[in-house]
Design a protein around this motif. Sequence first.
Motif, PDB file in Angstrom:
ATOM      1  N   TYR A 173       0.835  -1.213   0.000  1.00 52.72           N
ATOM      2  CA  TYR A 173       0.000   0.000   0.000  1.00 52.72           C
ATOM      3  C   TYR A 173       0.867   1.259   0.000  1.00 52.72           C
ATOM      4  CZ  TYR A 173      -3.750  -3.275   0.951  1.00 52.72           C
ATOM      5  OH  TYR A 173      -4.639  -4.320   0.856  1.00 52.72           O
ATOM      6  N   ALA A 174       1.974   1.229   0.729  1.00 46.85           N
ATOM      7  CA  ALA A 174       2.868   2.381   0.742  1.00 46.85           C
ATOM      8  C   ALA A 174       3.405   2.655  -0.658  1.00 46.85           C
ATOM      9  CB  ALA A 174       4.020   2.135   1.715  1.00 46.85           C
ATOM     10  N   LYS A 175       3.734   1.591  -1.377  1.00 47.32           N
ATOM     11  CA  LYS A 175       4.237   1.744  -2.744  1.00 47.32           C
ATOM     12  C   LYS A 175       3.167   2.348  -3.643  1.00 47.32           C
ATOM     13  CE  LYS A 175       6.523  -0.810  -6.474  1.00 47.32           C
ATOM     14  NZ  LYS A 175       7.032  -2.139  -6.914  1.00 47.32           N
ATOM     15  N   LYS A 176       1.933   1.895  -3.487  1.00 48.23           N
ATOM     16  CA  LYS A 176       0.822   2.432  -4.273  1.00 48.23           C
ATOM     17  C   LYS A 176       0.619   3.922  -3.989  1.00 48.23           C
ATOM     18  CE  LYS A 176      -1.255  -1.077  -6.505  1.00 48.23           C
ATOM     19  NZ  LYS A 176      -1.625  -1.047  -7.950  1.00 48.23           N
ATOM     20  N   LEU A 177       0.911   4.328  -2.765  1.00 45.80           N
ATOM     21  CA  LEU A 177       0.727   5.721  -2.350  1.00 45.80           C
ATOM     22  C   LEU A 177       1.971   6.578  -2.592  1.00 45.80           C
ATOM     23  CD1 LEU A 177      -1.086   4.958   1.026  1.00 45.80           C
ATOM     24  CD2 LEU A 177      -2.138   6.039  -0.966  1.00 45.80           C
ATOM     25  N   ASN A 178       3.036   5.929  -3.081  1.00 46.79           N
ATOM     26  CA  ASN A 178       4.303   6.628  -3.344  1.00 46.79           C
ATOM     27  C   ASN A 178       4.908   7.255  -2.087  1.00 46.79           C
ATOM     28  OD1 ASN A 178       4.392   6.144  -6.208  1.00 46.79           O
ATOM     29  ND2 ASN A 178       2.790   7.700  -6.434  1.00 46.79           N
ATOM     30  N   ILE A 179       4.761   6.541  -0.981  1.00 48.62           N
ATOM     31  CA  ILE A 179       5.400   6.968   0.263  1.00 48.62           C
ATOM     32  C   ILE A 179       6.050   5.752   0.903  1.00 48.62           C
ATOM     33  CG2 ILE A 179       3.832   8.909   0.689  1.00 48.62           C
ATOM     34  CD1 ILE A 179       2.305   7.178   2.651  1.00 48.62           C
ATOM     35  N   SER A 180       6.889   5.988   1.902  1.00 54.00           N
ATOM     36  CA  SER A 180       7.555   4.877   2.591  1.00 54.00           C
ATOM     37  C   SER A 180       6.624   4.261   3.629  1.00 54.00           C
ATOM     38  CB  SER A 180       8.823   5.377   3.280  1.00 54.00           C
ATOM     39  OG  SER A 180       8.487   6.237   4.352  1.00 54.00           O
ATOM     40  N   PRO A 181       6.802   2.988   3.967  1.00 53.78           N
ATOM     41  CA  PRO A 181       5.996   2.373   5.037  1.00 53.78           C
ATOM     42  C   PRO A 181       6.057   3.138   6.359  1.00 53.78           C
ATOM     43  CG  PRO A 181       7.094   0.669   3.765  1.00 53.78           C
ATOM     44  CD  PRO A 181       7.640   1.975   3.278  1.00 53.78           C
ATOM     45  N   PRO A 182       7.230   3.637   6.782  1.00 52.44           N
ATOM     46  CA  PRO A 182       7.247   4.428   8.031  1.00 52.44           C
ATOM     47  C   PRO A 182       6.412   5.703   7.948  1.00 52.44           C
ATOM     48  CG  PRO A 182       9.453   3.663   7.509  1.00 52.44           C
ATOM     49  CD  PRO A 182       8.608   3.343   6.315  1.00 52.44           C
ATOM     50  N   HIS A 183       6.407   6.354   6.774  1.00 53.20           N
ATOM     51  CA  HIS A 183       5.597   7.565   6.617  1.00 53.20           C
ATOM     52  C   HIS A 183       4.111   7.226   6.708  1.00 53.20           C
ATOM     53  CE1 HIS A 183       4.658  11.433   4.100  1.00 53.20           C
ATOM     54  NE2 HIS A 183       4.213  11.483   5.334  1.00 53.20           N
ATOM     55  N   LEU A 184       3.708   6.122   6.066  1.00 51.76           N
ATOM     56  CA  LEU A 184       2.308   5.690   6.145  1.00 51.76           C
ATOM     57  C   LEU A 184       1.937   5.368   7.594  1.00 51.76           C
ATOM     58  CD1 LEU A 184      -0.366   4.905   4.846  1.00 51.76           C
ATOM     59  CD2 LEU A 184       0.616   2.661   4.314  1.00 51.76           C
ATOM     60  N   ALA A 185       2.837   4.715   8.294  1.00 45.58           N
ATOM     61  CA  ALA A 185       2.577   4.379   9.703  1.00 45.58           C
ATOM     62  C   ALA A 185       2.418   5.643  10.544  1.00 45.58           C
ATOM     63  CB  ALA A 185       3.718   3.524  10.254  1.00 45.58           C
ATOM     64  N   LYS A 186       3.232   6.651  10.260  1.00 48.16           N
ATOM     65  CA  LYS A 186       3.152   7.907  11.001  1.00 48.16           C
ATOM     66  C   LYS A 186       1.801   8.582  10.791  1.00 48.16           C
ATOM     67  CE  LYS A 186       5.499  12.367  11.530  1.00 48.16           C
ATOM     68  NZ  LYS A 186       6.605  13.234  11.038  1.00 48.16           N
ATOM     69  N   ILE A 187       1.309   8.607   9.530  1.00 45.06           N
ATOM     70  CA  ILE A 187       0.012   9.213   9.214  1.00 45.06           C
ATOM     71  C   ILE A 187      -1.104   8.485   9.973  1.00 45.06           C
ATOM     72  CG2 ILE A 187      -1.698   9.619   7.395  1.00 45.06           C
ATOM     73  CD1 ILE A 187       0.661   9.915   5.438  1.00 45.06           C
ATOM     74  N   CYS A 188      -1.064   7.158   9.914  1.00 47.14           N
ATOM     75  CA  CYS A 188      -2.126   6.364  10.557  1.00 47.14           C
ATOM     76  C   CYS A 188      -2.136   6.577  12.069  1.00 47.14           C
ATOM     77  CB  CYS A 188      -1.941   4.880  10.236  1.00 47.14           C
ATOM     78  SG  CYS A 188      -2.261   4.443   8.519  1.00 47.14           S
ATOM     79  N   ARG A 189      -0.969   6.626  12.667  1.00 49.08           N
ATOM     80  CA  ARG A 189      -0.907   6.777  14.126  1.00 49.08           C
ATOM     81  C   ARG A 189      -1.304   8.182  14.552  1.00 49.08           C
ATOM     82  NH1 ARG A 189       0.610   2.392  16.574  1.00 49.08           N
ATOM     83  NH2 ARG A 189       1.935   0.851  15.536  1.00 49.08           N
ATOM     84  N   GLN A 190      -0.929   9.174  13.757  1.00 48.38           N
ATOM     85  CA  GLN A 190      -1.286  10.555  14.091  1.00 48.38           C
ATOM     86  C   GLN A 190      -2.781  10.789  13.975  1.00 48.38           C
ATOM     87  OE1 GLN A 190       1.139  12.988  11.496  1.00 48.38           O
ATOM     88  NE2 GLN A 190       2.730  13.262  13.040  1.00 48.38           N
TER      89      GLN A 190
END
Length: 279
Positions: free
Chosen positions: A200-217
């Motif tokens: 999913y991170a690849k589909k969104l053109n972001i890194s997995p840690p960045h996606l995790a940060k968005i979800c947690r925030q």
Amino acid sequence: MGLFPTIDIQEFRKDQLAGNQGYLYAELRGEHHIERPHQHHFFLLVLFENAEGIHTIDFQDYTIDRHQIHILFPKQVHSWKLGANTTGFQLMVDKEQFEKFSPNFRYSFAYYQRNPVISLSNETFALFYYEFNAIRQELEDHSCAADIIYSRTAVIASLVSKEVKKMYQDKQNNESNPRLLKFQELIDIHFLAEKSVSFYAKKLNISPPHLAKICRQKLSVSPSQLIQQRTILEAKRLLKSTDLSIKEIAFKLGFIDSPYFSNFFKQYVGMSPKQFRTY
């Protein structure tokens, strides 16, 4: 036959006040119970003027109140208990017609399915009521124009999306982040085959840690938990609405075997798939 029957729009013809092949309009007045939860093959909008009770949608209870609109997509499971003071208006749209006006929903369908009840101000309720009533009048006309009904329904979809946008701004909540909205949409499309956050991170053109940060925030959960939540919801629907064996459901959901699926399900739901099916 599954525990939760799937109902077609034609089964509501006898209760309609107005309708044609693709649309039905009906009213809810007074006490009304759906004791046995069921799924619909069609799209349903319910505008409550005065109401009290509980509406259970996809295994979650929502308190029914005056000036609300409730949104149900095909395959969602629901039941309700409406009190004696209830006055509501139902618009049912078959899949073919729904697909025509659905682009007027500005956000991912996954969002609306997770947030199916919207409270309305008096002014906004009046706007919805006007459109519902205009559709009813057009459907009552023997020479009703399909393009007028389509246009009115498209307006309702746009009004719903406008209210959703207000919810974003008022609550400053999760869906105010466009990437998170897209992530939820991608989960709804791919969750059966793809469980990895990196996909999913690849589909969104972001890194997995960045996606995790968005979800947690925004949600206080991890990306994996969002994927798992969608898997659990689908498991519940399949257990209650089909005769598929637990082994078949496990395979359909992408698990390597039924014991692994059963352990996963029990961890999140607190009971085994077999217990949930008969609960």
